[in-house]
Scaffold this motif. Structure first.
Motif, PDB file in Angstrom:
ATOM      1  N   ARG A  45       0.835  -1.195   0.000  1.00 31.02           N
ATOM      2  CA  ARG A  45       0.000   0.000   0.000  1.00 31.02           C
ATOM      3  C   ARG A  45       0.877   1.254   0.000  1.00 31.02           C
ATOM      4  N   LEU A  46       0.554   2.198  -0.879  1.00 29.03           N
ATOM      5  CA  LEU A  46       1.305   3.444  -0.979  1.00 29.03           C
ATOM      6  C   LEU A  46       0.676   4.538  -0.121  1.00 29.03           C
ATOM      7  N   TRP A  47       1.287   5.699  -0.141  1.00 32.68           N
ATOM      8  CA  TRP A  47       0.915   6.854   0.668  1.00 32.68           C
ATOM      9  C   TRP A  47      -0.537   7.277   0.480  1.00 32.68           C
ATOM     10  N   ASP A  48      -1.110   7.030  -0.720  1.00 27.74           N
ATOM     11  CA  ASP A  48      -2.466   7.478  -1.027  1.00 27.74           C
ATOM     12  C   ASP A  48      -3.514   6.392  -0.805  1.00 27.74           C
ATOM     13  N   GLY A  78      -3.816   5.260 -12.666  1.00 32.80           N
ATOM     14  CA  GLY A  78      -3.410   4.099 -11.896  1.00 32.80           C
ATOM     15  C   GLY A  78      -1.925   3.976 -11.673  1.00 32.80           C
ATOM     16  N   PHE A  79      -1.122   4.913 -12.217  1.00 39.22           N
ATOM     17  CA  PHE A  79       0.326   4.834 -12.048  1.00 39.22           C
ATOM     18  C   PHE A  79       0.676   4.923 -10.560  1.00 39.22           C
ATOM     19  N   PRO A  80       1.632   4.127 -10.075  1.00 39.76           N
ATOM     20  CA  PRO A  80       2.000   4.134  -8.646  1.00 39.76           C
ATOM     21  C   PRO A  80       2.951   5.283  -8.301  1.00 39.76           C
ATOM     22  N   TYR A  81       2.378   6.434  -8.036  1.00 41.87           N
ATOM     23  CA  TYR A  81       3.178   7.644  -7.816  1.00 41.87           C
ATOM     24  C   TYR A  81       3.962   7.578  -6.511  1.00 41.87           C
ATOM     25  N   LEU A  82       5.124   8.239  -6.519  1.00 44.51           N
ATOM     26  CA  LEU A  82       5.969   8.297  -5.336  1.00 44.51           C
ATOM     27  C   LEU A  82       5.343   9.122  -4.222  1.00 44.51           C
ATOM     28  N   GLU A  84       2.285  12.718  -3.523  1.00 42.71           N
ATOM     29  CA  GLU A  84       1.233  13.567  -4.085  1.00 42.71           C
ATOM     30  C   GLU A  84       1.793  14.562  -5.086  1.00 42.71           C
ATOM     31  N   ALA A  85       2.984  15.082  -4.791  1.00 41.10           N
ATOM     32  CA  ALA A  85       3.580  16.061  -5.691  1.00 41.10           C
ATOM     33  C   ALA A  85       3.832  15.459  -7.072  1.00 41.10           C
ATOM     34  N   PHE A  86       4.300  14.217  -7.115  1.00 43.45           N
ATOM     35  CA  PHE A  86       4.523  13.564  -8.399  1.00 43.45           C
ATOM     36  C   PHE A  86       3.208  13.358  -9.138  1.00 43.45           C
ATOM     37  N   ARG A  87       2.162  12.988  -8.406  1.00 42.23           N
ATOM     38  CA  ARG A  87       0.869  12.768  -9.059  1.00 42.23           C
ATOM     39  C   ARG A  87       0.326  14.063  -9.638  1.00 42.23           C
ATOM     40  N   GLU A  88       0.380  15.140  -8.864  1.00 45.07           N
ATOM     41  CA  GLU A  88      -0.151  16.418  -9.335  1.00 45.07           C
ATOM     42  C   GLU A  88       0.705  16.994 -10.460  1.00 45.07           C
ATOM     43  N   THR A  89       2.006  16.828 -10.343  1.00 43.61           N
ATOM     44  CA  THR A  89       2.902  17.376 -11.356  1.00 43.61           C
ATOM     45  C   THR A  89       2.743  16.646 -12.686  1.00 43.61           C
ATOM     46  N   ALA A  90       2.516  15.325 -12.627  1.00 48.48           N
ATOM     47  CA  ALA A  90       2.368  14.539 -13.855  1.00 48.48           C
ATOM     48  C   ALA A  90       1.205  15.033 -14.702  1.00 48.48           C
ATOM     49  N   ALA A  91       0.169  15.529 -14.040  1.00 49.28           N
ATOM     50  CA  ALA A  91      -1.018  15.978 -14.769  1.00 49.28           C
ATOM     51  C   ALA A  91      -0.826  17.364 -15.387  1.00 49.28           C
ATOM     52  N   LYS A  92       0.171  18.122 -14.891  1.00 48.68           N
ATOM     53  CA  LYS A  92       0.292  19.513 -15.317  1.00 48.68           C
ATOM     54  C   LYS A  92       1.633  19.850 -15.967  1.00 48.68           C
ATOM     55  N   LEU A 302       3.464   0.738 -14.935  1.00 52.75           N
ATOM     56  CA  LEU A 302       2.035   0.444 -15.022  1.00 52.75           C
ATOM     57  C   LEU A 302       1.831  -0.615 -16.097  1.00 52.75           C
ATOM     58  N   ALA A 303       1.097  -1.674 -15.771  1.00 53.96           N
ATOM     59  CA  ALA A 303       0.842  -2.737 -16.744  1.00 53.96           C
ATOM     60  C   ALA A 303      -0.118  -2.247 -17.822  1.00 53.96           C
ATOM     61  N   LEU A 304       0.280  -2.412 -19.080  1.00 58.69           N
ATOM     62  CA  LEU A 304      -0.564  -2.029 -20.211  1.00 58.69           C
ATOM     63  C   LEU A 304      -1.481  -3.166 -20.650  1.00 58.69           C
TER      64      LEU A 304
END
Length: 410
Positions: A45-48, A78-82, A84-92, A302-304
């Motif tokens: 389980r990750l941080w989120d 569904g990517f397993p981000y390190l 929250e900052a990585f998740r938000e940054t990936a989108a922008k 991420l599995a394709l």
């Protein structure tokens, strides 16, 4: 897809990353090693609150690194981000070479591979030796104790990457400060975007300058690609950002943590200090890379499409985490893995990853380790840590493991 257990407390799904044992700063977390021994493919389980597959066995890791059914594209759901900052940054943030899949990844990688060719990097050995000696000269002439990170292990890779890219070294405080921002697990998305924006603007300006006044450096080569229409200015700038950041942070941490590990293993230190055999020094660098594995939060994918790892089915849309430390500490591949042994043949380690996305700058990193480990202990044979091991601030909260500071004396 996100696991249905996401956000629901479940004691059977451990949290990742896991803490290291007190007093054992060089070893992987004991819970991680236990999973590797008992259940080499398992959910964590990750941080989120999301759960993803953790694959710990060496052979499985090596196979997955080259499997194009796995994606490094952080914009995919569904990517397993390190964090929250990585998740938000990936989108922008526009995609970079680091999180591109083939064929785009291969196209851009081919353009820069030559800059890191072994022969070209090896030609930098005299310059890296000179830089190392000059930094040690300054350190020896000053007061002690001294923080080895600030005196040597951070400025040396910065000097080297500036030389390779053609970036003015007088700007190193600027890019070091901004590069560090994104390397903490607890950083905010706003801070990451701000730091990235600063470096992006800076490198874009450097490439613009190289378009008008090219030199014999890597940014000039990227600028020439822009002029020829092979790269967009954005792609060239993103490559510059990646190379500038990765080119000094990982090496700086490997240098400092490796020196500390040698000081804790004086028998191995003596071998590195007393040899002038380049093969021994090369082996010592690879063994330290295996032993420490400073990229300690695992490579993320991420599995394709559906695939099997051993008997475990991983479905399309599920995240995969590959912690290289467990592969590098697998007894069947590296006997007595908990033992630092610079005479070991550790060339098969996975510290740089493997396959199509393995670290582009590994020849440069290896060269820096070879030069610094030998030179430091040869020139300062009485070097010792100036505090207790348990008082050294380790980067447990960082994406790249290391030490924030390393007070030494002699």
């Amino acid at each position: 897809m996100t696991d249905v257990l996401a956000g629901v407390p479940d004691e059977t799904v451990p949290e990742f990353p896991m803490p290291r044992a007190a007093g054992c700063p060089f070893a992987p977390p004991p819970e991680l090693l236990k999973l590797h021994a008992e259940k080499p493919v398992s959910k964590v389980r990750l941080w989120d609150g999301t759960t993803h597959w953790l694959v710990t066995r060496y052979a499985d890791q090596k196979a997955l690194y080259g499997d194009q059914r796995l994606s490094v594209d952080t914009t995919r759901p569904g990517f397993p981000y390190l964090n929250e900052a990585f998740r938000e940054t990936a989108a922008k943030t526009p995609p970079s070479f680091l999180n591109m899949d083939d064929p785009d990844h291969a196209r851009i990688r081919r353009m820069v591979t030559g800059s890191f060719a072994v022969k070209r990097i090896e030609a930098m050995r005299p310059a890296i030796q000179r830089m190392t000696d000059e930094l040690i000269d300054t350190m020896l002439a000053g007061p002690k104790p001294v923080d080895l990170v600030e005196a040597l292990t951070l400025p040396l890779p910065s000097l080297v990457i500036c030389e390779l890219l053609g970036v003015p070294y007088e700007d190193h405080d600027f890019f070091q400060a901004n590069s560090k921002v994104g390397l903490r697990r607890d950083v905010t998305a706003e801070a990451v975007r701000a730091a990235f924006g600063e470096i992006y603007q800076y490198l874009g300006g450097q490439i613009d300058a190289k378009l008008d006044n090219p030199a014999d450096d890597m940014l000039s080569e990227l600028a020439a690609r822009v002029r020829a229409g092979d790269l967009t200015r954005h792609d060239a700038t993103m490559l510059g950002v990646l190379l500038l950041g990765a080119g000094h942070e990982t090496s700086a941490n490997m240098l400092a943590l490796g020196i500390l590990a040698f000081l804790e293993h004086p028998d191995q230190l003596a071998i590195v200090r007393d040899t002038d055999d380049p093969k021994v020094l090369a082996g010592a660098a690879d063994e330290m890379l295996r032993y420490l594995t400073v990229v300690h939060n695992g490579q993320r994918r991420l599995a394709l499409e559906d695939l099997k790892v051993g008997d475990q089915l991983i479905r399309a849309g599920e995240g995969v985490i590959i912690p290289g430390a467990t592969g590098n500490w697998e007894a069947g591949v590296f006997p007595d893995p908990e033992r630092l042994d610079v005479r070991r043949d550790a060339r098969r380690h996975l510290a740089f990853g493997f396959g199509i996305h393995q670290c582009l700058g590994q020849p440069l990193a290896r060269l820096e380790l070879q030069v610094v480990y030998n030179t430091v202990f040869r020139r300062i044979p009485t070097l010792r840590v100036a505090t207790d091991l348990n008082k050294i601030p380790f980067k447990d909260d960082g994406i790249v493991y290391g030490v924030y500071e390393l007070p030494v004396t002699w």
